[in-house]
Motif scaffolding. Structure first.
Motif, PDB file in Angstrom:
ATOM      1  N   SER A   1      62.226 -18.371  29.602  1.00 31.89           N
ATOM      2  CA  SER A   1      61.168 -17.365  29.765  1.00 31.89           C
ATOM      3  C   SER A   1      59.795 -18.033  29.817  1.00 31.89           C
ATOM      4  CB  SER A   1      61.239 -16.325  28.648  1.00 31.89           C
ATOM      5  OG  SER A   1      61.157 -16.945  27.391  1.00 31.89           O
ATOM      6  N   ARG A   2      59.564 -18.779  30.892  1.00 29.37           N
ATOM      7  CA  ARG A   2      58.229 -19.374  31.053  1.00 29.37           C
ATOM      8  C   ARG A   2      57.210 -18.239  31.091  1.00 29.37           C
ATOM      9  NH1 ARG A   2      56.053 -24.072  32.221  1.00 29.37           N
ATOM     10  NH2 ARG A   2      58.032 -25.114  32.624  1.00 29.37           N
ATOM     11  N   PRO A   3      56.124 -18.316  30.286  1.00 28.29           N
ATOM     12  CA  PRO A   3      55.152 -17.227  30.259  1.00 28.29           C
ATOM     13  C   PRO A   3      54.529 -16.986  31.647  1.00 28.29           C
ATOM     14  CG  PRO A   3      54.768 -18.742  28.429  1.00 28.29           C
ATOM     15  CD  PRO A   3      55.803 -19.373  29.306  1.00 28.29           C
ATOM     16  N   GLY A   4      54.320 -15.700  31.952  1.00 30.04           N
ATOM     17  CA  GLY A   4      53.712 -15.322  33.233  1.00 30.04           C
ATOM     18  C   GLY A   4      52.533 -14.395  32.999  1.00 30.04           C
ATOM     19  N   LEU A   5      51.407 -14.727  33.627  1.00 36.00           N
ATOM     20  CA  LEU A   5      50.196 -13.897  33.520  1.00 36.00           C
ATOM     21  C   LEU A   5      49.795 -13.420  34.915  1.00 36.00           C
ATOM     22  CD1 LEU A   5      47.627 -13.056  31.660  1.00 36.00           C
ATOM     23  CD2 LEU A   5      46.510 -14.946  32.834  1.00 36.00           C
ATOM     24  N   ALA A   6      49.510 -12.147  35.037  1.00 37.70           N
ATOM     25  CA  ALA A   6      48.998 -11.633  36.317  1.00 37.70           C
ATOM     26  C   ALA A   6      47.556 -11.181  36.149  1.00 37.70           C
ATOM     27  CB  ALA A   6      49.858 -10.469  36.799  1.00 37.70           C
ATOM     28  N   THR A   7      46.803 -11.383  37.218  1.00 37.14           N
ATOM     29  CA  THR A   7      45.441 -10.854  37.268  1.00 37.14           C
ATOM     30  C   THR A   7      45.411  -9.807  38.382  1.00 37.14           C
ATOM     31  OG1 THR A   7      44.879 -12.706  38.729  1.00 37.14           O
ATOM     32  CG2 THR A   7      44.263 -12.929  36.429  1.00 37.14           C
ATOM     33  N   VAL A   8      44.681  -8.735  38.131  1.00 40.66           N
ATOM     34  CA  VAL A   8      44.536  -7.679  39.139  1.00 40.66           C
ATOM     35  C   VAL A   8      43.049  -7.528  39.409  1.00 40.66           C
ATOM     36  CG1 VAL A   8      44.944  -5.243  39.687  1.00 40.66           C
ATOM     37  CG2 VAL A   8      46.556  -6.477  38.193  1.00 40.66           C
ATOM     38  N   LEU A   9      42.701  -7.579  40.692  1.00 42.65           N
ATOM     39  CA  LEU A   9      41.289  -7.427  41.061  1.00 42.65           C
ATOM     40  C   LEU A   9      41.169  -6.296  42.064  1.00 42.65           C
ATOM     41  CD1 LEU A   9      38.351  -8.376  40.993  1.00 42.65           C
ATOM     42  CD2 LEU A   9      38.924 -10.065  42.753  1.00 42.65           C
ATOM     43  N   MET A  10      40.432  -5.272  41.695  1.00 43.07           N
ATOM     44  CA  MET A  10      40.172  -4.172  42.621  1.00 43.07           C
ATOM     45  C   MET A  10      38.763  -4.345  43.172  1.00 43.07           C
ATOM     46  SD  MET A  10      40.712  -0.114  42.102  1.00 43.07           S
ATOM     47  CE  MET A  10      40.672   0.994  43.526  1.00 43.07           C
ATOM     48  N   GLY A  11      38.673  -4.502  44.492  1.00 39.88           N
ATOM     49  CA  GLY A  11      37.372  -4.737  45.126  1.00 39.88           C
ATOM     50  C   GLY A  11      37.146  -6.223  45.310  1.00 39.88           C
ATOM     51  N   ASP A  12      35.943  -6.583  45.757  1.00 45.72           N
ATOM     52  CA  ASP A  12      35.700  -7.997  46.063  1.00 45.72           C
ATOM     53  C   ASP A  12      34.401  -8.511  45.444  1.00 45.72           C
ATOM     54  OD1 ASP A  12      33.994  -6.578  47.577  1.00 45.72           O
ATOM     55  OD2 ASP A  12      34.823  -7.179  49.530  1.00 45.72           O
ATOM     56  N   ASP A  13      34.132  -8.056  44.224  1.00 49.72           N
ATOM     57  CA  ASP A  13      32.957  -8.538  43.507  1.00 49.72           C
ATOM     58  C   ASP A  13      33.048 -10.066  43.339  1.00 49.72           C
ATOM     59  OD1 ASP A  13      30.615  -8.296  41.713  1.00 49.72           O
ATOM     60  OD2 ASP A  13      32.046  -8.918  40.173  1.00 49.72           O
ATOM     61  N   PRO A  14      32.060 -10.831  43.826  1.00 54.24           N
ATOM     62  CA  PRO A  14      32.169 -12.293  43.806  1.00 54.24           C
ATOM     63  C   PRO A  14      32.300 -12.874  42.394  1.00 54.24           C
ATOM     64  CG  PRO A  14      30.216 -11.596  45.060  1.00 54.24           C
ATOM     65  CD  PRO A  14      30.811 -10.362  44.452  1.00 54.24           C
ATOM     66  N   ALA A  15      31.572 -12.312  41.418  1.00 57.56           N
ATOM     67  CA  ALA A  15      31.666 -12.846  40.046  1.00 57.56           C
ATOM     68  C   ALA A  15      33.076 -12.619  39.505  1.00 57.56           C
ATOM     69  CB  ALA A  15      30.633 -12.179  39.137  1.00 57.56           C
TER      70      ALA A  15
END
Ligand SMILES: NC(=O)c1ccc[n+]([C@@H]2O[C@H](COP(=O)([O-])OP(=O)(O)OC[C@H]3O[C@@H](n4cnc5c(N)ncnc54)[C@H](OP(=O)(O)O)[C@@H]3O)[C@@H](O)[C@H]2O)c1
Length: 297
Positions: free
Chosen positions: A30-44
């Motif tokens: 069970s190698r740890p898995g992290l997801a990121t979710v980005l809604m929109g395209d804010d550069p920062a």
């Protein structure tokens, strides 16, 4: 001599120590898995998400990313959240804030599976933290605690003034530091924009944590002799350089350093700790979900 607390060094040590736990989990399938979710395209936001993915790769956490169009209906984001909640390879995920105005961030947070809420923002996790039974400590407050611990600053009986009462920094940090626990036991004052005589509250403190988002709000005259100063603030201010800006904290570093016994710089103080503690929470999430015990730093 004032100690300059080196957040890069402490964060690097935490990342190194996490790699053993990550390999133990990987060996157990069970190698740890992290997801990121980005809604929109804010550069920062895009930059923050990229950094989080790079951090994962460096320590051996599987990173995943989902982009959601900025003009999509909230339901599209909710569907993504439901998919991540159901995906056994994703142990933790974050929905990068801010979300577009037509999306209710509180509703977004409520839909995240609390067991995968590695930001620690879900109401269940907030409640557990307040009750002294935290599952995931929010990354920035936890990073502040780790910096204080590494600098051997015992908070028992100390007066701590926190400037800022946000849900992501001030409030959770105050709740952590008042816990009856080895890394708590402080007497905490929380200040905000309606506080009268802020200087009196900071000057009387053994530890000042600045998290206001107000450039150089706190100068040396507001710091008591020998106090510890933790600067969470990251503010862009105009500068006569190639980029046209520089980053400053909420503390006027030079004058505060003259009074403090220890102080964090910006950059290189709390920022790297926030990133390290997201990795920590992801490893903890994988450990809890798979019933594999690991040593966490
Ligand atoms: N280094 C990191 O990893 C990290 C992580 C998170 C945040 N940050 C930085 O930390 C800062 C705070 O972030 P945040 O998300 O907590 O900000 P936030 O949600 O804007 O909250 C700021 C808090 O500071 C208070 N405040 C603002 N100006 C003040 C003043 N002049 N005097 C007293 N209190 C004042 C506000 O009072 P009211 O509640 O009355 O409005 C509010 O409670 C920002 O610079 C942010 O970029 C850094």
């Amino acid at each position: 001599m004032t100690e300059i607390i080196d957040g890069n060094a402490v964060a690097s040590e935490i990342r190194d120590n996490l790699t053993d736990a990550i390999e133990t989990l990987a060996d157990a399938g069970s190698r740890p898995g992290l997801a990121t979710v980005l809604m929109g395209d804010d550069p920062a936001s895009q930059t923050y998400v990229n950094m989080k993915q790079r951090d994962c790769e460096e320590v051996g956490i599987e990173s995943h990313h989902v982009d959601v169009a900025g003009d999509a209906p909230p339901e599209t984001l909710y569907d993504t959240i439901a998919d991540l909640n159901a995906d056994p390879e994703i142990h933790g995920y974050i929905v990068q804030a801010p979300v577009p105005d037509h999306v209710d961030y509180r509703e977004v947070i409520r839909r995240v599976d609390p067991a995968k809420d590695v930001d620690g923002f879900h109401p269940e996790n907030v409640g557990r933290l307040v009750a002294g039974d935290a599952r995931f400590r929010p990354c920035t407050p936890h990073g502040v605690q780790k910096l204080l611990e590494d600098a051997a600053i015992d908070l028992e009986g100390k007066d701590v003034t926190i400037v800022g009462r946000s849900d992501i920094v001030g409030k959770p940090l105050a709740n952590l530091l008042i816990q009856k626990a080895d890394d708590g036991n402080a007497t905490v004052t929380v200040c905000h924009s309606r506080t009268t005589d802020l200087a009196a509250k900071t000057r009387g403190a053994d530890v000042v944590v600045a998290a206001a988002g107000a450039p150089e709000l706190i100068d040396g005259s507001m710091i008591g002799d020998g106090a510890v100063v933790i600067d969470v603030g990251v503010n862009r201010v105009d500068a006569d350089n190639e980029k046209g800006y520089e980053l400053v904290g909420d503390v006027e570093f030079e004058s505060a350093k003259e009074r403090a016994s220890a102080i964090t710089p910006v950059p290189g103080g709390v920022g790297p700790m926030t990133r390290a503690m997201l990795l920590y929470n992801t490893v903890k999430a994988a450990s809890l979900q798979n019933g594999v015990d690991v040593d966490l730093p």
